[in-house]
Design a protein around this motif. Structure first.
Motif, PDB file in Angstrom:
ATOM      1  N   HIS A  11       0.830  -1.200   0.000  1.00 29.20           N
ATOM      2  CA  HIS A  11       0.000   0.000   0.000  1.00 29.20           C
ATOM      3  C   HIS A  11       0.864   1.249   0.000  1.00 29.20           C
ATOM      4  O   HIS A  11       0.513   2.241  -0.622  1.00 29.20           O
ATOM      5  CB  HIS A  11      -0.962  -0.016   1.184  1.00 29.20           C
ATOM      6  CG  HIS A  11      -1.948  -1.124   1.076  1.00 29.20           C
ATOM      7  ND1 HIS A  11      -2.926  -1.152   0.121  1.00 29.20           N
ATOM      8  CD2 HIS A  11      -2.072  -2.270   1.778  1.00 29.20           C
ATOM      9  CE1 HIS A  11      -3.633  -2.248   0.234  1.00 29.20           C
ATOM     10  NE2 HIS A  11      -3.143  -2.954   1.238  1.00 29.20           N
ATOM     11  N   PHE A  70      -8.792   5.357  15.318  1.00 31.96           N
ATOM     12  CA  PHE A  70      -8.645   3.938  15.666  1.00 31.96           C
ATOM     13  C   PHE A  70      -8.222   3.816  17.125  1.00 31.96           C
ATOM     14  O   PHE A  70      -7.636   4.750  17.684  1.00 31.96           O
ATOM     15  CB  PHE A  70      -7.619   3.256  14.740  1.00 31.96           C
ATOM     16  CG  PHE A  70      -6.217   3.731  14.950  1.00 31.96           C
ATOM     17  CD1 PHE A  70      -5.354   3.059  15.789  1.00 31.96           C
ATOM     18  CD2 PHE A  70      -5.765   4.876  14.306  1.00 31.96           C
ATOM     19  CE1 PHE A  70      -4.064   3.511  15.998  1.00 31.96           C
ATOM     20  CE2 PHE A  70      -4.478   5.338  14.504  1.00 31.96           C
ATOM     21  CZ  PHE A  70      -3.625   4.651  15.351  1.00 31.96           C
ATOM     22  N   ASP A  74      -3.925  -0.542  18.623  1.00 35.20           N
ATOM     23  CA  ASP A  74      -4.520  -1.556  17.762  1.00 35.20           C
ATOM     24  C   ASP A  74      -3.926  -1.435  16.362  1.00 35.20           C
ATOM     25  O   ASP A  74      -4.423  -0.700  15.513  1.00 35.20           O
ATOM     26  CB  ASP A  74      -6.042  -1.386  17.725  1.00 35.20           C
ATOM     27  CG  ASP A  74      -6.759  -2.498  16.977  1.00 35.20           C
ATOM     28  OD1 ASP A  74      -6.102  -3.199  16.174  1.00 35.20           O
ATOM     29  OD2 ASP A  74      -7.977  -2.642  17.186  1.00 35.20           O
ATOM     30  N   THR A  76      -3.793  -3.530  13.949  1.00 36.66           N
ATOM     31  CA  THR A  76      -4.651  -4.035  12.879  1.00 36.66           C
ATOM     32  C   THR A  76      -5.633  -2.956  12.441  1.00 36.66           C
ATOM     33  O   THR A  76      -5.861  -2.753  11.241  1.00 36.66           O
ATOM     34  CB  THR A  76      -5.399  -5.305  13.331  1.00 36.66           C
ATOM     35  OG1 THR A  76      -4.435  -6.294  13.700  1.00 36.66           O
ATOM     36  CG2 THR A  76      -6.297  -5.848  12.232  1.00 36.66           C
ATOM     37  N   ALA A  77      -6.209  -2.234  13.410  1.00 31.19           N
ATOM     38  CA  ALA A  77      -7.136  -1.144  13.073  1.00 31.19           C
ATOM     39  C   ALA A  77      -6.400  -0.021  12.341  1.00 31.19           C
ATOM     40  O   ALA A  77      -6.945   0.573  11.405  1.00 31.19           O
ATOM     41  CB  ALA A  77      -7.807  -0.611  14.335  1.00 31.19           C
ATOM     42  N   HIS A  79      -3.730  -0.417  10.424  1.00 31.96           N
ATOM     43  CA  HIS A  79      -3.498  -0.963   9.095  1.00 31.96           C
ATOM     44  C   HIS A  79      -4.763  -0.856   8.240  1.00 31.96           C
ATOM     45  O   HIS A  79      -4.720  -0.404   7.082  1.00 31.96           O
ATOM     46  CB  HIS A  79      -3.044  -2.416   9.210  1.00 31.96           C
ATOM     47  CG  HIS A  79      -2.817  -3.081   7.902  1.00 31.96           C
ATOM     48  ND1 HIS A  79      -3.708  -3.964   7.367  1.00 31.96           N
ATOM     49  CD2 HIS A  79      -1.798  -2.976   7.015  1.00 31.96           C
ATOM     50  CE1 HIS A  79      -3.252  -4.397   6.204  1.00 31.96           C
ATOM     51  NE2 HIS A  79      -2.097  -3.816   5.961  1.00 31.96           N
ATOM     52  N   THR A  80      -5.886  -1.228   8.797  1.00 29.26           N
ATOM     53  CA  THR A  80      -7.158  -1.171   8.081  1.00 29.26           C
ATOM     54  C   THR A  80      -7.494   0.261   7.680  1.00 29.26           C
ATOM     55  O   THR A  80      -7.935   0.526   6.556  1.00 29.26           O
ATOM     56  CB  THR A  80      -8.288  -1.758   8.944  1.00 29.26           C
ATOM     57  OG1 THR A  80      -7.962  -3.118   9.252  1.00 29.26           O
ATOM     58  CG2 THR A  80      -9.635  -1.692   8.252  1.00 29.26           C
ATOM     59  N   ALA A  81      -7.271   1.199   8.594  1.00 26.10           N
ATOM     60  CA  ALA A  81      -7.557   2.612   8.308  1.00 26.10           C
ATOM     61  C   ALA A  81      -6.685   3.128   7.169  1.00 26.10           C
ATOM     62  O   ALA A  81      -7.177   3.785   6.243  1.00 26.10           O
ATOM     63  CB  ALA A  81      -7.342   3.455   9.565  1.00 26.10           C
ATOM     64  N   CYS A  83      -5.163   1.384   4.848  1.00 23.55           N
ATOM     65  CA  CYS A  83      -5.545   0.704   3.602  1.00 23.55           C
ATOM     66  C   CYS A  83      -6.825   1.297   3.021  1.00 23.55           C
ATOM     67  O   CYS A  83      -6.961   1.422   1.801  1.00 23.55           O
ATOM     68  CB  CYS A  83      -5.718  -0.790   3.840  1.00 23.55           C
ATOM     69  SG  CYS A  83      -4.161  -1.654   4.123  1.00 23.55           S
ATOM     70  N   SER A  84      -7.753   1.680   3.885  1.00 26.21           N
ATOM     71  CA  SER A  84      -9.010   2.233   3.379  1.00 26.21           C
ATOM     72  C   SER A  84      -8.786   3.538   2.623  1.00 26.21           C
ATOM     73  O   SER A  84      -9.513   3.840   1.678  1.00 26.21           O
ATOM     74  CB  SER A  84     -10.021   2.420   4.513  1.00 26.21           C
ATOM     75  OG  SER A  84      -9.653   3.494   5.347  1.00 26.21           O
ATOM     76  N   GLU A  87      -7.517   2.212  -0.809  1.00 31.21           N
ATOM     77  CA  GLU A  87      -8.434   1.385  -1.576  1.00 31.21           C
ATOM     78  C   GLU A  87      -9.747   2.081  -1.924  1.00 31.21           C
ATOM     79  O   GLU A  87     -10.386   1.737  -2.910  1.00 31.21           O
ATOM     80  CB  GLU A  87      -8.723   0.099  -0.798  1.00 31.21           C
ATOM     81  CG  GLU A  87      -7.480  -0.762  -0.657  1.00 31.21           C
ATOM     82  CD  GLU A  87      -7.633  -1.869   0.369  1.00 31.21           C
ATOM     83  OE1 GLU A  87      -8.693  -1.952   1.030  1.00 31.21           O
ATOM     84  OE2 GLU A  87      -6.679  -2.646   0.514  1.00 31.21           O
TER      85      GLU A  87
END
Length: 135
Positions: A11, A70, A74, A76-77, A79-81, A83-84, A87
């Motif tokens: 990313h 987030f 966390d 993982t949170a 990373h998700t943020a 990536c969003s 993406e």
């Protein structure tokens, strides 16, 4: 205890290739990081932990308006943020527009004008009449 951070290299490379930008602050103890205000001033979407002191409906980082918030620690949170933002370009652009709007409120002129207006309103009310104190 070692924390495992999800891989973000693909990313990061994608963001660099597209010349995409954003700002993130994963701090667990910053009262009001200047970098968040700077990001808003230049119209960047912001990702911040819920432990920084600039998160709130009337503060610089406003969840869903210009930022993704987030839970601190966390990964993982986080990373998700991040990536969003890569993406979902529509979402990232909406957060960027929110930052530009908030950034316009973050100038010295805005609070100065509000203070002058408040003082004018007080002056229009006239002098306060002191109450008599009981003996």
């Amino acid at each position: 205890m070692k924390t495992t951070v999800p891989a973000v290299q693909p990313h990061t490379r994608t963001m660099a290739e597209r010349r995409e930008s954003g700002s993130w602050n994963a701090s667990d103890r910053r009262p009001h990081p200047l970098v968040v205000t700077e990001a808003a001033a230049v119209g960047l979407p912001v990702v911040v932990s819920d432990a920084v002191g600039c998160v709130g409906a009337s503060d610089t980082a406003r969840a869903g308006v210009n930022s993704i918030v987030f839970p601190v620690g966390d990964t993982t949170a986080l990373h998700t943020a991040l990536c969003s933002l890569v993406e979902d370009r529509e979402y990232s652009n909406r957060l960027a527009r929110g930052s530009r709007s908030i950034g316009e409120e973050q100038t010295a002129e805005v609070p100065t004008t509000r203070l002058v207006d408040a003082l004018d309103n007080l002056r229009r009310l006239g002098p306060r009449v002191p109450r008599r104190q009981p003996l």
